[in-house]
Design an enzyme around this catalytic site. Structure first.
Site, short mmCIF file in Angstrom:
data_model
loop_
_atom_site.label_atom_id
_atom_site.label_comp_id
_atom_site.label_asym_id
_atom_site.label_seq_id
_atom_site.Cartn_x
_atom_site.Cartn_y
_atom_site.Cartn_z
N HIS A 86 -21.44 -1.87 -31.59
CA HIS A 86 -20.00 -1.67 -31.36
C HIS A 86 -19.38 -1.06 -32.60
O HIS A 86 -19.20 -1.71 -33.63
CB HIS A 86 -19.31 -3.00 -31.04
CG HIS A 86 -17.88 -2.82 -30.63
ND1 HIS A 86 -17.46 -2.90 -29.33
CD2 HIS A 86 -16.76 -2.54 -31.35
CE1 HIS A 86 -16.15 -2.69 -29.26
NE2 HIS A 86 -15.71 -2.46 -30.49
N HIS A 140 -16.60 2.50 -34.01
CA HIS A 140 -15.67 3.59 -33.68
C HIS A 140 -15.89 4.72 -34.68
O HIS A 140 -15.21 4.81 -35.71
CB HIS A 140 -14.22 3.08 -33.72
CG HIS A 140 -13.90 2.12 -32.62
ND1 HIS A 140 -13.34 2.52 -31.42
CD2 HIS A 140 -14.11 0.78 -32.53
CE1 HIS A 140 -13.20 1.45 -30.64
NE2 HIS A 140 -13.66 0.39 -31.28
N GLN A 181 -8.65 4.51 -25.08
CA GLN A 181 -7.97 3.65 -26.06
C GLN A 181 -6.56 3.25 -25.63
O GLN A 181 -6.13 2.11 -25.85
CB GLN A 181 -7.90 4.38 -27.41
CG GLN A 181 -7.05 3.71 -28.47
CD GLN A 181 -7.74 2.55 -29.14
OE1 GLN A 181 -8.64 2.73 -29.95
NE2 GLN A 181 -7.33 1.34 -28.79
N HIS A 225 -13.99 -3.14 -24.12
CA HIS A 225 -13.15 -3.97 -24.98
C HIS A 225 -12.45 -4.96 -24.05
O HIS A 225 -11.65 -4.57 -23.20
CB HIS A 225 -12.09 -3.11 -25.67
CG HIS A 225 -12.59 -2.29 -26.81
ND1 HIS A 225 -13.57 -1.34 -26.66
CD2 HIS A 225 -12.23 -2.26 -28.13
CE1 HIS A 225 -13.80 -0.76 -27.84
NE2 HIS A 225 -12.99 -1.30 -28.74
N GLU A 227 -9.31 -8.69 -26.24
CA GLU A 227 -9.15 -8.69 -27.69
C GLU A 227 -7.71 -9.11 -28.00
O GLU A 227 -6.85 -8.31 -28.34
CB GLU A 227 -9.46 -7.31 -28.27
CG GLU A 227 -9.51 -7.30 -29.79
CD GLU A 227 -9.78 -5.92 -30.36
OE1 GLU A 227 -9.88 -5.81 -31.59
OE2 GLU A 227 -9.88 -4.94 -29.59
N ASP A 285 -17.83 -2.58 -35.88
CA ASP A 285 -16.56 -2.16 -35.31
C ASP A 285 -15.89 -1.04 -36.11
O ASP A 285 -15.67 0.05 -35.60
CB ASP A 285 -15.62 -3.34 -35.15
CG ASP A 285 -14.48 -3.07 -34.15
OD1 ASP A 285 -14.46 -1.99 -33.56
OD2 ASP A 285 -13.62 -3.94 -33.97
#
Length: 431
Positions: A57, A59, A152, A210, A213, A309
Site C-alpha cells: 500500500h 502512493h 481519490q 481505502h 479510514e 503508505d
C-alpha cells in the site's frame, strides 16, 4: 556449476547455516553444505537472508512532493487530500515519473522489491496514470510494481472519476480501487463498493479499497466490501486498506464483522506510520491512535499485511522506504511485543504482503525467484529491533544493491575497538 551460491545463511523460519543455490534466476537448492561450484559466492556469515520486503500500500504518484505547493499545517487527512487537490493541476508527467523513479532507487537500497501503488484517477487527464505506467515498465527488471486505479476524490463524488477509472483500467492499470468513506453519503459509499467490485469481477481484476479510514465507528463499508466480495466470487482477491474505524467500533459489532471478513477471505492492510499520525486528530485526551485491530484480525486467520503508505508527501512529512520501520512501529502501536507477535509482524512486511498482492514465485524454497535480502541481523526479531542494515539486495540472482555493515569505531581505554549493534542481543556470540 551454479550461478550464485549464498553460504552459511540464517533463514526466517529458524534454519541456520544454510546454503542457497541459484541458477537462471531461480533458487535451485536450500541445504546445508551444498557441494557445488559457483560463478559468484556470497558468504552470509550467519546473517539473516529473507525474501525481499513488500509494500502492498503506497502512493507513488505523490511521493517526494513534500512542500508542493505548501505544507500540511494541520497534519490531518482531510487537509492532505485538499492539498493534493491543489497540487494536482500543477503535475507534469515527467515530474511525477522522476520523483517515482527516485523513490524506487531508495526502495531497492532498502530491499523493497515489490510495491502496490494507488494512482489517483480523479483528474481526467490521467497524467499520474501515464507517468506510473512508464515507471512500471522502467523498473520492471528490479521492482514488481502493481498499480491501483484510485478515485481519490470519490467514485461518485467526483463527476469525472467513473470514466477516468475505466480509461485507466483500459490503459493497463492492474487493480480496482475506491474510497467509500469519502463519498458524500454513506449510501453513495455503499454504492461505490458495489459498483467497483462488479467492475473488478467483470474484468477479472483484484480489488484494493481505502476502507473506513476514519475515527467514526459508524463508518462500516468493510462490511459491504466483504459481502460484495462473496457476491462476485472474489474471495482472496480483495483488500481492505486502513480499516482505522475498527479501532473505535464497539466490540459486539466487531465480533460479527471479523468473522464476515474471514469468510470473504479479505486481506487487511493497516499502515501504522500514517494511521497513528493522521487519526485521532480531533481527540483531546484520551487520544485514539487509529490503527486497526491487528492482533484480532490475525487471530481470526485474516491475512494482515503492513503498508508504508506515504513518504514525504502531503499526508506524511517523514518516511524512508524502510518496511522494517513500518513493522517496528506496528510492534509498539499494536502492543505486539512477544516473540511470536514480532515474528508475525516480520511476516506482515514479507510473506503476508506478497500474498495480499498475489505475487508468484515469492519465497526461499527451490523453484522460487532468486529475490533475496541479506540483513545485518541473526533472525527476524533482531532485524526488527535494529531495523537492520541491508548488506546485500539480490534480484533474480543478481546483486543490485550493497550497503556496508553498520559498525562503530570506539576509542575507549579497556573497551572493545568496535561496536556491532547485532552483537548486543542476549546470547550473541555464544555457540
Amino acid at each position: 556449476m551454479v550461478d550464485l551460491l549464498i553460504r552459511n545463511a540464517n533463514l526466517p523460519d529458524g534454519r541456520e547455516g544454510m546454503d542457497i543455490a541459484v541458477t537462471n534466476g531461480l533458487i535451485t537448492a536450500v541445504e546445508h553444505d551444498i557441494p557445488a561450484e559457483a560463478g559468484n559466492v556470497i558468504e552470509a556469515d550467519r546473517c539473516l537472508v529473507t525474501p525481499p520486503f513488500v509494500d502492498p500500500h503506497f502512493h507513488m504518484d505523490a511521493t517526494l512532493s513534500l512542500g508542493l505547493p505548501r505544507m500540511n499545517v494541520s497534519g490531518t487527512l482531510l487537509e492532505g487530500i485538499s492539498l493534493w487537490g491543489e497540487l494536482r493541476p500543477m503535475l507534469t508527467r515527467d515530474a511525477v515519473a522522476e520523483r517515482a523513479l527516485k523513490y524506487c532507487d531508495l526502495a531497492v537500497s532498502q530491499g523493497l522489491l515489490a510495491i502496490r501503488s494507488h494512482v489517483d484517477v480523479s483528474d481526467p487527464k490521467l497524467i499520474t496514470v501515464e507517468a506510473l505506467l512508464e515507471v512500471r515498465e522502467k523498473v520492471a527488471p528490479y521492482i514488481d510494481l502493481q498499480l491501483v486505479a484510485f478515485p481519490q476524490d470519490g467514485y461518485y463524488r467526483c463527476p469525472e472519476a467513473a470514466d477516468a477509472l475505466t480509461r485507466a483500467l483500459d490503459m493497463g492499470v492492474d487493480v480496482v480501487g475506491g474510497i467509500p468513506h469519502f463519498e458524500r453519503t454513506m449510501e453513495e459509499g455503499r454504492k461505490s463498493v458495489e459498483t467497483l467490485c462488479r467492475i473488478a469481477a467483470e474484468r477479472g481484476l483484484r480489488v484494493d479499497m481505502h476502507c473506513d479510514e476514519s475515527d467514526d465507528p459508524m463508518s462500516r463499508h468493510v462490511e459491504t466490501l466483504a459481502a460484495e466480495t462473496m457476491r462476485h466470487g472474489l474471495q482472496g482477491r480483495v483488500v481492505g486498506s486502513h480499516l482505522t474505524s475498527m479501532h473505535s467500533m464497539d466490540n459486539y459489532y466487531v465480533s460479527k464483522l471479523i468473522p464476515l471478513m474471514a469468510e470473504a477471505q479479505l486481506h487487511a492492510i493497516p499502515n501504522p506510520l500514517i494511521n497513528i499520525m493522521l487519526q485521532g486528530r480531533h481527540d483531546t485526551y484520551p487520544k485514539r491512535r487509529g490503527m486497526t485491530r491487528v492482533r484480532e484480525l490475525m487471530a481470526a486467520g485474516i491475512n494482515v499485511a503492513l503498508g508504508h503508505d506515504c513518504v514525504m508527501d502531503p499526508w506524511y512529512s517523514m518516511g524512508s522506504g524502510d518496511m522494517l520501520e513500518v513493522a517496528h512501529m506496528a510492534v509498539h502501536v499494536a502492543q505486539m511485543s512477544s516473540m511470536e507477535d514480532r515474528r508475525k509482524l516480520f511476516d506482515a512486511v514479507t510473506v503476508n504482503s506478497a500474498r495480499a498482492m498475489g505475487l508468484e514465485g515469492y519465497g526461499l524454497e527451490p523453484g522460487c525467484n532468486a529475490d533475496m535480502v541479506i540483513l545485518q541481523a541473526r533472525d527476524p526479531l533482531e532485524a526488527l529491533r535494529l531495523k537492520a542494515t541491508r548488506l546485500a539486495v539480490i534480484k533474480r540472482g543478481k546483486l543490485i544493491a550493497r550497503t556496508l555493515p553498520r559498525v562503530a569505531s570506539l576509542n575507549l581505554a579497556g573497551r572493545p575497538e568496535t561496536v556491532d549493534p547485532a552483537s548486543y542481543a542476549p546470547g550473541a556470540g555464544d555457540e
